[in-house]
Design an enzyme around this catalytic site. Structure first.
Site, PDB file in Angstrom:
ATOM      1  N   SER A 148     -45.641 -14.267 -12.575  1.00 53.90           N
ATOM      2  CA  SER A 148     -44.999 -15.585 -12.564  1.00 53.90           C
ATOM      3  C   SER A 148     -44.865 -16.208 -13.958  1.00 53.90           C
ATOM      4  O   SER A 148     -44.983 -17.427 -14.118  1.00 53.90           O
ATOM      5  CB  SER A 148     -45.739 -16.530 -11.613  1.00 53.90           C
ATOM      6  OG  SER A 148     -45.668 -16.034 -10.283  1.00 53.90           O
ATOM      7  N   LYS A 169     -37.659  -4.223 -11.495  1.00 50.58           N
ATOM      8  CA  LYS A 169     -38.007  -3.740 -10.147  1.00 50.58           C
ATOM      9  C   LYS A 169     -36.748  -3.174  -9.461  1.00 50.58           C
ATOM     10  O   LYS A 169     -35.903  -2.591 -10.128  1.00 50.58           O
ATOM     11  CB  LYS A 169     -38.683  -4.856  -9.343  1.00 50.58           C
ATOM     12  CG  LYS A 169     -39.883  -5.445 -10.119  1.00 50.58           C
ATOM     13  CD  LYS A 169     -40.751  -6.364  -9.319  1.00 50.58           C
ATOM     14  CE  LYS A 169     -41.889  -6.875 -10.202  1.00 50.58           C
ATOM     15  NZ  LYS A 169     -42.839  -7.732  -9.472  1.00 50.58           N
ATOM     16  N   ASN A 190     -39.506  -6.280 -16.275  1.00 48.56           N
ATOM     17  CA  ASN A 190     -39.531  -5.291 -15.194  1.00 48.56           C
ATOM     18  C   ASN A 190     -38.547  -5.732 -14.119  1.00 48.56           C
ATOM     19  O   ASN A 190     -38.818  -6.675 -13.383  1.00 48.56           O
ATOM     20  CB  ASN A 190     -40.960  -5.194 -14.637  1.00 48.56           C
ATOM     21  CG  ASN A 190     -41.062  -4.277 -13.446  1.00 48.56           C
ATOM     22  OD1 ASN A 190     -40.109  -3.566 -13.103  1.00 48.56           O
ATOM     23  ND2 ASN A 190     -42.222  -4.285 -12.797  1.00 48.56           N
ATOM     24  N   GLU A 203     -52.074  -7.921 -14.760  1.00 46.73           N
ATOM     25  CA  GLU A 203     -51.226  -8.579 -13.768  1.00 46.73           C
ATOM     26  C   GLU A 203     -52.044  -8.854 -12.517  1.00 46.73           C
ATOM     27  O   GLU A 203     -52.170  -7.980 -11.644  1.00 46.73           O
ATOM     28  CB  GLU A 203     -50.047  -7.675 -13.378  1.00 46.73           C
ATOM     29  CG  GLU A 203     -49.076  -7.402 -14.500  1.00 46.73           C
ATOM     30  CD  GLU A 203     -47.675  -7.137 -13.960  1.00 46.73           C
ATOM     31  OE1 GLU A 203     -46.738  -7.733 -14.505  1.00 46.73           O
ATOM     32  OE2 GLU A 203     -47.509  -6.364 -13.003  1.00 46.73           O
ATOM     33  N   HIS A 232     -48.525  -0.151 -11.626  1.00 41.37           N
ATOM     34  CA  HIS A 232     -48.103  -1.480 -11.161  1.00 41.37           C
ATOM     35  C   HIS A 232     -48.662  -1.723  -9.761  1.00 41.37           C
ATOM     36  O   HIS A 232     -48.716  -0.808  -8.938  1.00 41.37           O
ATOM     37  CB  HIS A 232     -46.579  -1.588 -11.147  1.00 41.37           C
ATOM     38  CG  HIS A 232     -46.121  -3.000 -10.954  1.00 41.37           C
ATOM     39  ND1 HIS A 232     -46.105  -3.605  -9.719  1.00 41.37           N
ATOM     40  CD2 HIS A 232     -45.715  -3.936 -11.838  1.00 41.37           C
ATOM     41  CE1 HIS A 232     -45.694  -4.851  -9.861  1.00 41.37           C
ATOM     42  NE2 HIS A 232     -45.451  -5.074 -11.140  1.00 41.37           N
TER      43      HIS A 232
HETATM   44  P1  13P Z   1     -43.075 -11.841 -11.510  1.00 45.07           P
HETATM   45  O1  13P Z   1     -42.846 -12.215 -12.968  1.00 45.07           O
HETATM   46  O2  13P Z   1     -41.841 -11.891 -10.694  1.00 45.07           O
HETATM   47  O3  13P Z   1     -44.236 -12.571 -10.943  1.00 45.07           O
HETATM   48  O4  13P Z   1     -43.489 -10.279 -11.513  1.00 45.07           O
HETATM   49  C1  13P Z   1     -44.449  -9.832 -12.394  1.00 45.07           C
HETATM   50  C2  13P Z   1     -44.468  -8.367 -12.374  1.00 45.07           C
HETATM   51  O5  13P Z   1     -44.839  -7.754 -11.391  1.00 45.07           O
HETATM   52  C3  13P Z   1     -44.003  -7.668 -13.580  1.00 45.07           C
HETATM   53  O6  13P Z   1     -44.311  -6.315 -13.532  1.00 45.07           O
END
Ligand code: 13P
Length: 259
Positions: A217, A16, A14, A172, A100
């Site tokens: 993470s 983002k 992802n 998550e 999300h």
């Molecule tokens: P990180 O891997 O940066 O913690 O983000 C996880 C996430 O939100 C994936 O959708």
């Protein structure tokens, strides 16, 4: 068939709201090579929606890496400024993420809306990825499973087996996202087991067929431990999916999980 072998591991990146178009193309190329080296698993990326058309064209239909949308509007079209419908996204994507925690918390999206987003993905025959997870405060007060169960209940109650079995669930925990503090492999596996138990209680659904990813993470260093549990079928990766080498390590760990 064992629990483990009945589901193909899946690693989704992802991105983002990161990357300029040029970086996105370079990263997409690198990720396609990583995916091609691991045909034993499935690999996907969720770039910013604005780059989907370019990346789709660049990678071509035969690419080993699949594309996904980070979000989707429930309605097929209309006066919804800034939104993108499932119909618009479908030609370029296989996955559509809904729920999300950044959408839930920064945009106030509620479980009912998340449910409608799943419907939108199914309407265009794409795979919805339902993200669920508790905050740190909710976990500390012993309410993690209750919170996740509520998110599942609103999104999934009354669904057919055919729908639920084509879904991917991403656990998550909010406190693990972008913090560098991943859930322990035990905590991740335990919540995945709780989710499967909840799915079993839903009725006709075979929870053994539903893929459950862990997100929060995930790095090349901790991926193998997280994937060691047969309950976890892969990862939804944020920050580490922006670094090809890190992402390659995570994909390789999931590949090890597939064999
Ligand atoms: P990180 O891997 O940066 O913690 O983000 C996880 C996430 O939100 C994936 O959708």
């Amino acid at each position: 068939m064992t629990l483990r072998s009945s589901r193909i591991p899946l690693v989704l990146g992802n991105w983002k709201m990161h990357t300029a178009l040029e970086d996105a193309c370079t990263l997409a190329d690198a990720t396609a090579s990583i995916a091609a080296a691991h045909p034993e698993i499935e690999v996907g990326i969720l770039p910013p929606a604005l780059w989907l058309v370019s990346i789709h064209k660049r990678l071509g239909g035969a690419s080993a890496v699949m594309l996904g949308a980070q979000d989707v509007a429930p309605q097929p079209s209309g006066a919804f400024t800034g939104d993108l419908s499932a119909e618009m996204l479908a030609p370029y994507t296989r996955f559509m993420l809904a729920g999300h925690s950044e959408r839930r918390h920064l945009h106030g999206e509620r479980d009912e809306l998340v449910r409608d987003k799943l419907d939108a993905a199914w309407r265009v025959d794409r795979v919805p990825v339902l993200a669920v997870g508790e905050t740190g405060e909710q976990r500390a007060s012993g309410r993690a499973t209750e919170v996740v169960a509520r998110q599942l209940e609103v999104a999934l109650s009354g669904r057919s087996a055919a729908e639920v079995e084509t879904l991917v669930i991403a656990y998550e925990p909010v406190w693990a996202i972008g913090t560098g503090i991943a859930a322990t492999p035990q905590d991740a596996a335990e919540m995945a087991a709780v989710i499967r138990a909840w799915l079993r209680a839903l009725g006709p659904v075979a929870p053994e067929r539903v893929r459950i990813l862990y997100g929060g993470s995930v790095t090349a260093a901790n991926a193998a431990d997280i994937f060691a549990s047969p309950e976890i079928d892969g990862a939804l990766v944020g920050g580490a999916s922006l670094k090809a080498e890190e992402f390659a390590g995570i994909v390789a760990a999931a590949g090890g999980r597939a064999t």
